[in-house]
Scaffold this motif. Structure first.
Motif, PDB file in Angstrom:
ATOM      1  N   THR A 124       0.857  -1.188   0.000  1.00 40.07           N
ATOM      2  CA  THR A 124       0.000   0.000   0.000  1.00 40.07           C
ATOM      3  C   THR A 124       0.891   1.235   0.000  1.00 40.07           C
ATOM      4  N   LYS A 125       0.327   2.356  -0.361  1.00 40.72           N
ATOM      5  CA  LYS A 125       1.103   3.576  -0.551  1.00 40.72           C
ATOM      6  C   LYS A 125       1.991   3.924   0.646  1.00 40.72           C
ATOM      7  N   ASP A 126       1.482   3.759   1.856  1.00 38.22           N
ATOM      8  CA  ASP A 126       2.238   4.157   3.042  1.00 38.22           C
ATOM      9  C   ASP A 126       3.341   3.171   3.414  1.00 38.22           C
ATOM     10  N   LYS A 127       3.287   1.923   2.930  1.00 37.65           N
ATOM     11  CA  LYS A 127       4.289   0.912   3.289  1.00 37.65           C
ATOM     12  C   LYS A 127       5.183   0.511   2.117  1.00 37.65           C
ATOM     13  N   ARG A 128       4.815   0.904   0.915  1.00 35.94           N
ATOM     14  CA  ARG A 128       5.476   0.413  -0.302  1.00 35.94           C
ATOM     15  C   ARG A 128       6.979   0.657  -0.311  1.00 35.94           C
ATOM     16  N   GLU A 129       7.409   1.880  -0.068  1.00 34.86           N
ATOM     17  CA  GLU A 129       8.837   2.208  -0.150  1.00 34.86           C
ATOM     18  C   GLU A 129       9.653   1.377   0.837  1.00 34.86           C
ATOM     19  N   ARG A 130       9.173   1.279   2.059  1.00 36.46           N
ATOM     20  CA  ARG A 130       9.885   0.501   3.083  1.00 36.46           C
ATOM     21  C   ARG A 130       9.965  -0.974   2.694  1.00 36.46           C
ATOM     22  N   THR A 131       8.867  -1.517   2.165  1.00 33.60           N
ATOM     23  CA  THR A 131       8.835  -2.925   1.766  1.00 33.60           C
ATOM     24  C   THR A 131       9.800  -3.198   0.627  1.00 33.60           C
ATOM     25  N   LEU A 132       9.796  -2.351  -0.389  1.00 30.20           N
ATOM     26  CA  LEU A 132      10.669  -2.569  -1.545  1.00 30.20           C
ATOM     27  C   LEU A 132      12.144  -2.384  -1.179  1.00 30.20           C
ATOM     28  N   LEU A 133      12.443  -1.413  -0.327  1.00 32.40           N
ATOM     29  CA  LEU A 133      13.831  -1.247   0.132  1.00 32.40           C
ATOM     30  C   LEU A 133      14.282  -2.464   0.933  1.00 32.40           C
ATOM     31  N   ALA A 134      13.397  -2.985   1.769  1.00 28.42           N
ATOM     32  CA  ALA A 134      13.731  -4.180   2.552  1.00 28.42           C
ATOM     33  C   ALA A 134      13.963  -5.379   1.627  1.00 28.42           C
ATOM     34  N   LEU A 135      13.192  -5.488   0.570  1.00 28.80           N
ATOM     35  CA  LEU A 135      13.369  -6.569  -0.401  1.00 28.80           C
ATOM     36  C   LEU A 135      14.730  -6.449  -1.083  1.00 28.80           C
ATOM     37  N   GLU A 136      15.071  -5.250  -1.515  1.00 32.66           N
ATOM     38  CA  GLU A 136      16.376  -5.010  -2.151  1.00 32.66           C
ATOM     39  C   GLU A 136      17.517  -5.357  -1.190  1.00 32.66           C
ATOM     40  N   TYR A 137      17.412  -4.904   0.038  1.00 33.55           N
ATOM     41  CA  TYR A 137      18.429  -5.187   1.058  1.00 33.55           C
ATOM     42  C   TYR A 137      18.567  -6.695   1.276  1.00 33.55           C
ATOM     43  N   THR A 138      17.444  -7.381   1.389  1.00 36.55           N
ATOM     44  CA  THR A 138      17.454  -8.828   1.629  1.00 36.55           C
ATOM     45  C   THR A 138      18.125  -9.566   0.478  1.00 36.55           C
ATOM     46  N   LEU A 139      17.797  -9.195  -0.755  1.00 36.44           N
ATOM     47  CA  LEU A 139      18.413  -9.862  -1.906  1.00 36.44           C
ATOM     48  C   LEU A 139      19.927  -9.643  -1.935  1.00 36.44           C
ATOM     49  N   ASN A 140      20.361  -8.426  -1.661  1.00 34.81           N
ATOM     50  CA  ASN A 140      21.802  -8.157  -1.640  1.00 34.81           C
ATOM     51  C   ASN A 140      22.492  -8.929  -0.520  1.00 34.81           C
ATOM     52  N   ARG A 141      21.852  -9.019   0.609  1.00 29.85           N
ATOM     53  CA  ARG A 141      22.427  -9.758   1.744  1.00 29.85           C
ATOM     54  C   ARG A 141      22.521 -11.255   1.416  1.00 29.85           C
ATOM     55  N   ILE A 142      21.487 -11.799   0.814  1.00 31.83           N
ATOM     56  CA  ILE A 142      21.506 -13.206   0.406  1.00 31.83           C
ATOM     57  C   ILE A 142      22.673 -13.452  -0.549  1.00 31.83           C
ATOM     58  N   TYR A 143      22.840 -12.564  -1.518  1.00 35.80           N
ATOM     59  CA  TYR A 143      23.922 -12.732  -2.491  1.00 35.80           C
ATOM     60  C   TYR A 143      25.281 -12.711  -1.805  1.00 35.80           C
ATOM     61  N   LEU A 144      25.491 -11.733  -0.931  1.00 34.94           N
ATOM     62  CA  LEU A 144      26.787 -11.621  -0.253  1.00 34.94           C
ATOM     63  C   LEU A 144      27.060 -12.827   0.644  1.00 34.94           C
ATOM     64  N   GLU A 145      26.054 -13.296   1.355  1.00 38.47           N
ATOM     65  CA  GLU A 145      26.249 -14.456   2.234  1.00 38.47           C
ATOM     66  C   GLU A 145      26.503 -15.730   1.429  1.00 38.47           C
ATOM     67  N   ASP A 146      25.802 -15.893   0.315  1.00 36.90           N
ATOM     68  CA  ASP A 146      25.993 -17.092  -0.497  1.00 36.90           C
ATOM     69  C   ASP A 146      27.325 -17.088  -1.243  1.00 36.90           C
ATOM     70  N   HIS A 147      27.883 -15.913  -1.488  1.00 33.59           N
ATOM     71  CA  HIS A 147      29.122 -15.815  -2.251  1.00 33.59           C
ATOM     72  C   HIS A 147      30.307 -15.382  -1.391  1.00 33.59           C
TER      73      HIS A 147
END
Length: 173
Positions: A124-147
């Protein structure tokens, strides 16, 4: 069985609403895909050989993303409400969906995939930015931990150092 005009209109309205709901390319899914693409993530859609045909598959990250509607997947949030009519049918259907979701995620995890679920209410509009930033952060963290590279020292006790080699004097120096 006789139906009143109001009941017929209600059924027709419900039928139109249900027919207009699609399982792919939903508004929340498109939001997530556009954001990921803009951030440089490349992905595949609904990979047919993976259990549950995840909405978004990021092979480089060994990660799948499910973008779930709160109603269809029975999310415990204010957006989820069982319909007032045919309640038993909907309760059983949503419970089946929940069990299937859990089974699919368990199977993917056994195959070595990371599973992320993004809920419709989190976009939703009020949570969207935080959710998408958290998704980006999580993906980058997964990549760094796996590699992550793990360095090990030799077990023979010798250490390598960046010291000059000792000079040998043979008397002719």
């Amino acid at each position: 069985m006789y139906m009143s005009t109001d009941e017929e209109q209600e059924r027709a309205k419900r039928s139109r609403i249900m027919a207009s709901i699609h399982s792919r390319d939903t508004k929340p899914e498109l939001m997530v895909r556009r954001y990921l693409f803009a951030c440089g993530f490349r992905f595949r859609l609904a990979h047919p050989r993976l259990p549950g045909r995840p909405d978004i598959v990021l092979r480089k990250y060994r990660t799948v993303i499910f973008v779930n509607g709160c109603f269809w997947h029975g999310h415990d949030c204010p957006a989820f409400r069982l319909p007032k009519t045919n309640t038993d049918f909907w309760r059983r259907k949503i419970e089946r969906n929940r069990r299937r979701d859990a089974d699919v995620q368990r199977r993917l995890a056994q195959m070595g995939w990371h599973c992320i679920t993004v809920w419709e209410c989190e976009l939703t509009k009020d949570k969207r930015e935080r959710t998408l930033l958290a998704l980006e952060y999580t993906l980058n963290r997964i990549y760094l931990e796996d590699h992550e590279i793990h360095y090990r020292l030799p077990d023979d006790g010798r250490q390598m150092a960046a010291e000059p080699e000792p000079r040998h004097t043979d008397g002719n120096a």
